[in-house]
Write an enzyme that holds these catalytic residues in place. Sequence first.
Site, PDB file in Angstrom:
ATOM      1  N   SER A 122      -9.651   2.310   9.108  1.00 18.73           N
ATOM      2  CA  SER A 122      -8.921   1.782  10.213  1.00 18.73           C
ATOM      3  C   SER A 122      -9.547   2.579  11.484  1.00 18.73           C
ATOM      4  O   SER A 122     -10.005   1.934  12.484  1.00 18.73           O
ATOM      5  CB  SER A 122      -7.202   2.353  10.060  1.00 18.73           C
ATOM      6  N   LYS A 144       0.836  -1.175   0.112  1.00 19.51           N
ATOM      7  CA  LYS A 144       0.076  -0.227   0.066  1.00 19.51           C
ATOM      8  C   LYS A 144       0.858   0.986  -0.160  1.00 19.51           C
ATOM      9  O   LYS A 144       1.503   1.480   1.010  1.00 19.51           O
ATOM     10  CB  LYS A 144      -0.935  -0.202   1.359  1.00 19.51           C
ATOM     11  N   GLY A 174     -10.582   8.404   5.532  1.00 20.55           N
ATOM     12  CA  GLY A 174     -11.709   9.370   5.837  1.00 20.55           C
ATOM     13  C   GLY A 174     -12.815   8.730   6.012  1.00 20.55           C
ATOM     14  O   GLY A 174     -13.871   9.686   6.549  1.00 20.55           O
TER      15      GLY A 174
END
Lengths: 256, 65
Positions: A205, A95, A184
């Site tokens: 997360s 990532k 977000g």
Amino acid sequence: MDIYDEILSSRLMLGTARYPSPEILRQAIIASGAEIVTVSLRRESAGERAGQKFWDLIRETGVKVLPNTAGCHSVREAVTTAEMALEVFGTKWIKLEVIGDADTLQPDLFGLVEATRILSEDGFQVLAYTTEDLVAADRLVEAGCRVLMPWGSPIGSARGLNNVYGLRAMRARFPELTLVVDAGIGVPSHAAQAMELGYDGVLLSSAVALAGDPVAMARAFKLSVEAGRLAYEAAPLQPRDMAEPSTPVLGRAVFA
Amino acid sequence: MRIILNGEPAEVNAATLAAALEELGYGEGPFATALNRDFVPAGERPETRLTEGDAIEIIAPMQGG
């Protein structure tokens, strides 16, 4: 969901940071149904061996890991971190985050494209943390990226999807590419909205880790992602400006 | 010799990166190494010689978002 030819039944990817305890993290991973969790790399002291304990916990859950390059502000840092992640975690997935702005943690799209090119040529499979910018997306694809992860809004902001138009345009531009909204997301309705737009998945997360009850919230996100996907596949009704009677008017009694 | 270990001054007698890791108490655990900001794969640690002032980074798995 297709991540570099790996087919996953869950469309939710979960971060592993900021949970109240390792046990709650473990339970939240299970409750979320996520098959991929994100992990990171940090300095390790010889005595503490915190990394070993964390890694053991993740391996016990049986999920796949997606290492990130969080905190990297340059191409060199990101590339070196990716190389180290490959050795530690044994996966070519990365990532890729190249942060460009300290306040918004907005990706540096120029550095991101360069790092993507370097890593793709080295055999990495890049999941690029990007914005909804279509020109940058084109460049990322040219550089070898097959999974784009545009932000919903700044990392940790819980503001949901700031630019729905931009995300819809990205979906329309890249119908075949795997697209995941990353960052977000605050509440399950944000995740459902991303899925209703036709995104392949969401990555979140803090929304789970910092909830009052992370395990319950993990389950709520599992359900919202499934509901959003199902709704997308069911071809939702499109909005219109004026009312349209939902009860048929034909045969209505007239009393006037 | 004096080195920088994860950003802090440290002292080692070892001449190679592999020997320094052993001397500093890092076992077999999951970690990766860099020397002066360049990644050093595990297989190259025994041949990687250290010099005064080298900066070693040792990083391991941790929670991430």
